[in-house]
Design a protein around this motif. Structure first.
Motif, mmCIF file in Angstrom:
data_model
loop_
_atom_site.group_PDB
_atom_site.id
_atom_site.type_symbol
_atom_site.label_atom_id
_atom_site.label_comp_id
_atom_site.label_asym_id
_atom_site.label_seq_id
_atom_site.Cartn_x
_atom_site.Cartn_y
_atom_site.Cartn_z
ATOM 1 N N GLY A 1 0.816 -1.213 0.000
ATOM 2 C CA GLY A 1 0.000 0.000 0.000
ATOM 3 C C GLY A 1 0.849 1.262 0.000
ATOM 4 O O GLY A 1 0.553 2.226 -0.711
ATOM 5 N N ASP A 2 1.918 1.257 0.793
ATOM 6 C CA ASP A 2 2.819 2.409 0.849
ATOM 7 C C ASP A 2 3.486 2.649 -0.510
ATOM 8 O O ASP A 2 3.630 3.792 -0.943
ATOM 9 C CB ASP A 2 3.900 2.213 1.916
ATOM 10 C CG ASP A 2 3.353 2.289 3.332
ATOM 11 O OD1 ASP A 2 2.199 2.748 3.524
ATOM 12 O OD2 ASP A 2 4.082 1.867 4.269
ATOM 13 N N THR B 1 -10.979 -15.968 -3.127
ATOM 14 C CA THR B 1 -11.243 -14.681 -3.778
ATOM 15 C C THR B 1 -10.108 -13.706 -3.489
ATOM 16 O O THR B 1 -9.635 -12.994 -4.384
ATOM 17 C CB THR B 1 -12.597 -14.105 -3.312
ATOM 18 O OG1 THR B 1 -13.625 -15.040 -3.653
ATOM 19 C CG2 THR B 1 -12.885 -12.763 -3.948
ATOM 20 N N PHE B 2 -9.674 -13.679 -2.241
ATOM 21 C CA PHE B 2 -8.556 -12.823 -1.859
ATOM 22 C C PHE B 2 -7.321 -13.151 -2.687
ATOM 23 O O PHE B 2 -6.662 -12.263 -3.233
ATOM 24 C CB PHE B 2 -8.273 -12.988 -0.360
ATOM 25 C CG PHE B 2 -7.040 -12.277 0.099
ATOM 26 C CD1 PHE B 2 -7.006 -10.894 0.182
ATOM 27 C CD2 PHE B 2 -5.901 -12.990 0.463
ATOM 28 C CE1 PHE B 2 -5.856 -10.229 0.611
ATOM 29 C CE2 PHE B 2 -4.761 -12.336 0.893
ATOM 30 C CZ PHE B 2 -4.737 -10.958 0.964
ATOM 31 N N GLN C 1 -4.233 -10.810 -9.298
ATOM 32 C CA GLN C 1 -4.573 -9.876 -10.370
ATOM 33 C C GLN C 1 -3.855 -8.543 -10.160
ATOM 34 O O GLN C 1 -3.345 -7.946 -11.107
ATOM 35 C CB GLN C 1 -6.094 -9.659 -10.431
ATOM 36 C CG GLN C 1 -6.537 -8.800 -11.594
ATOM 37 C CD GLN C 1 -6.225 -9.424 -12.943
ATOM 38 O OE1 GLN C 1 -6.303 -10.631 -13.128
ATOM 39 N NE2 GLN C 1 -5.865 -8.597 -13.914
ATOM 40 N N PHE C 2 -3.812 -8.091 -8.899
ATOM 41 C CA PHE C 2 -3.072 -6.865 -8.604
ATOM 42 C C PHE C 2 -1.609 -7.019 -9.007
ATOM 43 O O PHE C 2 -1.024 -6.116 -9.600
ATOM 44 C CB PHE C 2 -3.165 -6.495 -7.111
ATOM 45 C CG PHE C 2 -2.230 -5.378 -6.740
ATOM 46 C CD1 PHE C 2 -2.581 -4.067 -6.977
ATOM 47 C CD2 PHE C 2 -0.976 -5.652 -6.223
ATOM 48 C CE1 PHE C 2 -1.693 -3.028 -6.692
ATOM 49 C CE2 PHE C 2 -0.086 -4.631 -5.928
ATOM 50 C CZ PHE C 2 -0.447 -3.319 -6.154
ATOM 51 N N HIS D 1 -7.473 -2.388 -8.185
ATOM 52 C CA HIS D 1 -7.328 -3.750 -7.651
ATOM 53 C C HIS D 1 -6.882 -3.764 -6.200
ATOM 54 O O HIS D 1 -7.298 -4.637 -5.434
ATOM 55 C CB HIS D 1 -6.372 -4.578 -8.515
ATOM 56 C CG HIS D 1 -7.018 -5.141 -9.736
ATOM 57 N ND1 HIS D 1 -7.948 -6.149 -9.691
ATOM 58 C CD2 HIS D 1 -6.893 -4.803 -11.040
ATOM 59 C CE1 HIS D 1 -8.360 -6.413 -10.915
ATOM 60 N NE2 HIS D 1 -7.736 -5.610 -11.751
ATOM 61 N N ILE D 2 -6.057 -2.809 -5.812
ATOM 62 C CA ILE D 2 -5.595 -2.801 -4.425
ATOM 63 C C ILE D 2 -6.769 -2.531 -3.484
ATOM 64 O O ILE D 2 -6.803 -3.035 -2.365
ATOM 65 C CB ILE D 2 -4.415 -1.833 -4.196
ATOM 66 C CG1 ILE D 2 -3.655 -2.262 -2.932
ATOM 67 C CG2 ILE D 2 -4.872 -0.391 -4.105
ATOM 68 C CD1 ILE D 2 -2.300 -1.624 -2.772
ATOM 69 N N LYS D 3 -7.751 -1.783 -3.941
ATOM 70 C CA LYS D 3 -8.954 -1.562 -3.127
ATOM 71 C C LYS D 3 -9.671 -2.888 -2.895
ATOM 72 O O LYS D 3 -10.161 -3.157 -1.795
ATOM 73 C CB LYS D 3 -9.900 -0.576 -3.814
ATOM 74 C CG LYS D 3 -9.401 0.843 -3.855
ATOM 75 C CD LYS D 3 -10.373 1.721 -4.629
ATOM 76 C CE LYS D 3 -9.803 3.103 -4.887
ATOM 77 N NZ LYS D 3 -10.691 3.902 -5.752
ATOM 78 N N LYS D 4 -9.727 -3.721 -3.915
ATOM 79 C CA LYS D 4 -10.365 -5.033 -3.787
ATOM 80 C C LYS D 4 -9.557 -5.937 -2.853
ATOM 81 O O LYS D 4 -10.130 -6.691 -2.067
ATOM 82 C CB LYS D 4 -10.516 -5.687 -5.158
ATOM 83 C CG LYS D 4 -11.503 -4.970 -6.062
ATOM 84 C CD LYS D 4 -11.568 -5.628 -7.426
ATOM 85 C CE LYS D 4 -12.495 -4.872 -8.346
ATOM 86 N NZ LYS D 4 -12.519 -5.456 -9.703
#
Length: 160
Positions: A57-58, A114-115, A121-122, A137-140
């Motif tokens: 995320g960073d 799913t995770f 995919q990300f 994708h990172i939000k998912k």
């Protein structure tokens, strides 16, 4: 001469892979517990996923999309083991696993699958440097973390 160049190229690649893999979880300093201690091992693994997620995320926030791929790959690899780390009744005073894991086993396994698919995919779009897609994708990915934690993990004492 060609053989020597291939050898040097292979050594450079090996060094890059070693450095990249070791950087994937720089802040995770705990010693690897014995895999036979299921609760300690899954705690270690989940903390490692969390450490990689934070770094990922960073990196995305800093615009280092391609660099976040290695964290995503580590998370995807670890996520393959999630269901195996929750044998029936594996709880303790220190475990934050809720009984809902085993009561809703199929839902739990589906959430883990799913995770894994989302983080994989990300990793693909991040590796291609597709910033807009990676940010979606990172939000998912983080939504998958939150959804599973909300449903299947008790909050820490200071989270209540």
């Amino acid at each position: 001469m060609r053989r020597r160049l291939r050898y040097v190229g292979a050594m450079i690649a090996a060094g890059w892979l070693y450095t990249t893999a070791s950087d994937a979880h720089e802040s995770h300093s705990k010693k690897l517990p014995d895999v036979k201690d299921v609760i300690a091992f899954r705690t270690y693994l989940m903390e490692n996923i969390g450490d990689n997620a934070k770094e990922m995320g960073d990196k995305v926030k800093a615009g280092k999309i391609k660099e976040a791929k290695v964290n995503a790959q580590a998370i995807a690899l670890h996520s393959l083991r999630i269901a195996d780390l929750f044998p029936q009744g594996s709880t303790s005073e220190t475990s934050r696993a809720k009984e809902e894991i085993w009561q809703k086993w199929d839902e739990f396994v589906k959430a883990a699958d799913t995770f894994r698919a989302e983080v994989d995919q990300f990793a693909m779009v991040a590796g291609e440097g597709k910033e807009a897609e990676a940010k979606e994708h990172i939000k998912k990915v983080f939504g998958g973390c939150k959804g599973c934690h909300d449903s299947f993990r008790t909050p820490e004492k200071d989270e209540k």
